[in-house]
Design an enzyme around this catalytic site. Structure first.
Site, PDB file in Angstrom:
ATOM      1  N   ASP A   1       0.872  -1.180   0.000  1.00 39.15           N
ATOM      2  CA  ASP A   1       0.000   0.000   0.000  1.00 39.15           C
ATOM      3  C   ASP A   1       0.911   1.232   0.000  1.00 39.15           C
ATOM      4  OD1 ASP A   1      -3.088   0.754   1.004  1.00 39.15           O
ATOM      5  OD2 ASP A   1      -1.564   2.212   1.550  1.00 39.15           O
TER       6      ASP A   1
ATOM      7  N   ASP B   1      -3.457   2.486  -5.325  1.00 42.91           N
ATOM      8  CA  ASP B   1      -2.324   2.498  -4.392  1.00 42.91           C
ATOM      9  C   ASP B   1      -2.156   1.175  -3.651  1.00 42.91           C
ATOM     10  OD1 ASP B   1      -4.274   2.643  -2.362  1.00 42.91           O
ATOM     11  OD2 ASP B   1      -2.938   3.867  -1.125  1.00 42.91           O
ATOM     12  N   GLU B   2      -2.665   0.099  -4.230  1.00 41.62           N
ATOM     13  CA  GLU B   2      -2.681  -1.157  -3.491  1.00 41.62           C
ATOM     14  C   GLU B   2      -2.579  -2.381  -4.396  1.00 41.62           C
ATOM     15  OE1 GLU B   2      -5.954  -2.296  -0.542  1.00 41.62           O
ATOM     16  OE2 GLU B   2      -5.851  -0.120  -0.491  1.00 41.62           O
TER      17      GLU B   2
HETATM   18  P1  DGT Z   1      -2.034   5.787   4.119  1.00 35.06           P
HETATM   19  O1  DGT Z   1      -2.759   5.657   5.417  1.00 35.06           O
HETATM   20  O2  DGT Z   1      -0.625   6.252   4.308  1.00 35.06           O
HETATM   21  O3  DGT Z   1      -2.153   4.570   3.251  1.00 35.06           O
HETATM   22  O4  DGT Z   1      -2.764   7.000   3.368  1.00 35.06           O
HETATM   23  P2  DGT Z   1      -3.549   7.011   2.005  1.00 35.06           P
HETATM   24  O5  DGT Z   1      -3.917   8.422   1.725  1.00 35.06           O
HETATM   25  O6  DGT Z   1      -2.764   6.335   0.930  1.00 35.06           O
HETATM   26  O7  DGT Z   1      -4.850   6.215   2.390  1.00 35.06           O
HETATM   27  P3  DGT Z   1      -5.564   4.989   1.676  1.00 35.06           P
HETATM   28  O8  DGT Z   1      -4.583   3.947   1.292  1.00 35.06           O
HETATM   29  O9  DGT Z   1      -6.684   4.594   2.582  1.00 35.06           O
HETATM   30  O10 DGT Z   1      -6.215   5.637   0.380  1.00 35.06           O
HETATM   31  C1  DGT Z   1      -5.543   5.780  -0.848  1.00 35.06           C
HETATM   32  C2  DGT Z   1      -6.031   7.021  -1.565  1.00 35.06           C
HETATM   33  O11 DGT Z   1      -7.454   6.977  -1.696  1.00 35.06           O
HETATM   34  C3  DGT Z   1      -5.756   8.319  -0.814  1.00 35.06           C
HETATM   35  O12 DGT Z   1      -4.476   8.867  -1.095  1.00 35.06           O
HETATM   36  C4  DGT Z   1      -6.880   9.215  -1.235  1.00 35.06           C
HETATM   37  C5  DGT Z   1      -8.027   8.274  -1.508  1.00 35.06           C
HETATM   38  N1  DGT Z   1      -8.959   8.292  -0.361  1.00 35.06           N
HETATM   39  C6  DGT Z   1      -8.867   7.612   0.794  1.00 35.06           C
HETATM   40  N2  DGT Z   1      -9.881   7.916   1.629  1.00 35.06           N
HETATM   41  C7  DGT Z   1     -10.650   8.811   0.961  1.00 35.06           C
HETATM   42  C8  DGT Z   1     -11.856   9.531   1.291  1.00 35.06           C
HETATM   43  O13 DGT Z   1     -12.440   9.393   2.372  1.00 35.06           O
HETATM   44  N3  DGT Z   1     -12.347  10.385   0.328  1.00 35.06           N
HETATM   45  C9  DGT Z   1     -11.730  10.534  -0.895  1.00 35.06           C
HETATM   46  N4  DGT Z   1     -12.248  11.377  -1.788  1.00 35.06           N
HETATM   47  N5  DGT Z   1     -10.598   9.904  -1.228  1.00 35.06           N
HETATM   48  C10 DGT Z   1     -10.062   9.055  -0.314  1.00 35.06           C
HETATM   49 CA    CA Z   2      -2.281   4.107   1.009  1.00 42.19          CA
HETATM   50 CA    CA Z   3      -4.957   1.940   0.074  1.00 40.05          CA
END
Ligand code: DGT
Ligand code: CA
Ligand code: CA
EC number: 2.7.7.7
Length: 396
Positions: A42, A143-144
């Site tokens: 991820d 991203d996964e």
């Molecule tokens: P992390 O925790 O370091 O993996 O952070 P992210 O941002 O990569 O989180 P992830 O893997 O849950 O989500 C991947 C992408 O999906 C993130 O960069 C933006 C999008 N995303 C996640 N949650 C939401 C949301 O609640 N609303 C929207 N519009 N997009 C989201």
């Molecule tokens: Ca992520």
């Molecule tokens: Ca993810």
């Protein structure tokens, strides 16, 4: 899944003689004895990290990537934020207005709109590297991904740790992307492991460690358990995965229905037999570039388009596919999109035909093109595989 379920029902009933060869392998163990090696990878704070990649000056600032609604102003939600912004309490899904309040005193904080095209480009480059590290590659989202690496690691977790570190390093050195990997003998535990320590994490859970790893984690950590399920269980004073072991499968089935009940029952024991199944990303069969300068000159665009076709063709040859549809895409200087596509008479894998069709589409589009083109893309679709048909819904 059904076999596991049966095994535990039988276990509960102590009717071991009923268990067939299929299920004995797990019925003798409380925890999974799967001997695969599976990665879940991820990317860290993905959209915000993409923004940092193209603007390294952002790394020292809180960065919030926002989906602005069409109501204007600050209406809309946070898609994601870098870890600096998270320290101030900014979270995915939060209204942009709330995030601004949290960062009101931090003058260098940066709020940016999403640029999905660009994130897809970063994702595609990363997935191309990841795919080369897997026996079986399963695309999950931008991203996964899951990787089955059982053969190339000879079932050995030390080798797996080494391979994962190599993969992380390779993503960092070539794309400047930081990622987190979870390793275990199945998809479920690897997914939980990748969420365990972030960002830039690597968590390895060998089969004999699954019980002690999962036990203290909150029940909510099990993928698919949401707020409502968590509340139901919390009413029964069940907070951790190990506490969940005291609940028999019949009770869980009663609470959640048979399918989810037995899923939770097995998940709490780290059991998941689902295989990593080859799945490619839809963006794999497209290429897009940002032009050195905005242009609507046919010759200038045609030159780049041919290069994109050459690059895309490599993937077509590698995956041994036939395509029947060719499309081109313009991202115009005002960031709006324009696409044009054509279905061919027969499926083909010819580079000549790809180029000829793409150039023809370009010629037709340029005739009435008003805005200069900022980014140019090409894609193929309507696939079949050269030997036998494949399920095209897997791609789009
Ligand atoms: P992390 O925790 O370091 O993996 O952070 P992210 O941002 O990569 O989180 P992830 O893997 O849950 O989500 C991947 C992408 O999906 C993130 O960069 C933006 C999008 N995303 C996640 N949650 C939401 C949301 O609640 N609303 C929207 N519009 N997009 C989201
Ligand atoms: Ca992520
Ligand atoms: Ca993810």
């Amino acid at each position: 899944m059904w076999f596991i379920h049966t095994a535990y029902l039988d276990d509960v009933d102590n009717k071991d003689e009923k268990i067939s060869n299929n299920v004995i392998r797990i019925s003798n163990h409380k925890f999974s004895v799967d001997n695969r090696v599976v990665f879940h990878i991820d990317f860290d704070y993905f959209y915000a990290q993409c923004e940092e990649i193209r603007r390294p000056d952002l790394k020292t600032k809180p960065v919030v990537v926002c989906v602005y609604s069409d109501r204007g102003g600050d209406s809309g939600a946070v898609a994601t934020a870098n870890y600096l912004a998270r320290e101030y309490g900014v979270k995915s899904g939060m209204p942009i207005k709330f995030a601004k309040k949290k960062l009101v005193d931090i003058s260098e904080s940066v709020f940016l709109p999403t640029d999905f095209e660009y994130y897809s480009e970063v994702s595609e480059n990363a997935m191309n590297i990841i795919r080369n590290h897997a026996d079986i590659f399963e695309y999950v989202g931008r991203d996964e991904a899951y990787l089955d690496v059982t053969n190339r690691t000879s079932h050995n977790f030390k080798n797996a740790a080494h391979l994962a570190q190599q993969l992380k390093n390779s993503l960092r050195s070539t794309i400047k992307l930081s990622s987190t990997i979870g390793i275990s003998s199945n998809k479920l535990v690897s997914k939980i492991a990748s969420g365990y320590k972030k960002p830039d994490g690597l968590t390895i859970i060998e089969p004999q460690e699954i019980e002690s790893f999962l036990g203290p984690l909150p029940i909510r950590t099990i993928p698919g358990i949401g707020k409502k399920s968590e509340e139901k269980l919390s009413e029964m004073n069940l907070e951790t995965i190990s506490q969940l072991h005291n609940v028999d499968v019949f009770t869980l089935n009663g609470l959640f229905g048979r399918k989810i009940g037995s899923y939770i029952y097995n998940a709490a024991r780290g059991i998941d037999e689902e295989s990593v199944s080859p799945r490619h990303d839809p963006i794999q069969y497209s290429r897009i570039v940002t032009l050195k300068q905005d242009s609507k000159d046919f010759g200038y665009l045609a030159n780049d388009l041919e290069k994109l076709c050459d690059d895309l063709y490599k993937t077509i040859v590698r995956d041994n596919i036939l395509f029947r549809s060719v499309g081109i895409q313009f991202v115009q200087s005002d960031l709006s999109n324009r696409t044009k596509s054509r279905t061919l008479r027969n499926p083909t894998s010819s580079l000549d035909e790809l180029k000829k069709t793409a150039i023809q589409l370009l010629r037709e589009s340029i005739e009435d093109q008003k805005l200069p083109v900022r980014r140019l893309g090409v894609r193929v679709s309507d696939f079949s595989r050269i030997s036998g048909q494949i399920d095209i819904t897997r791609f789009f």
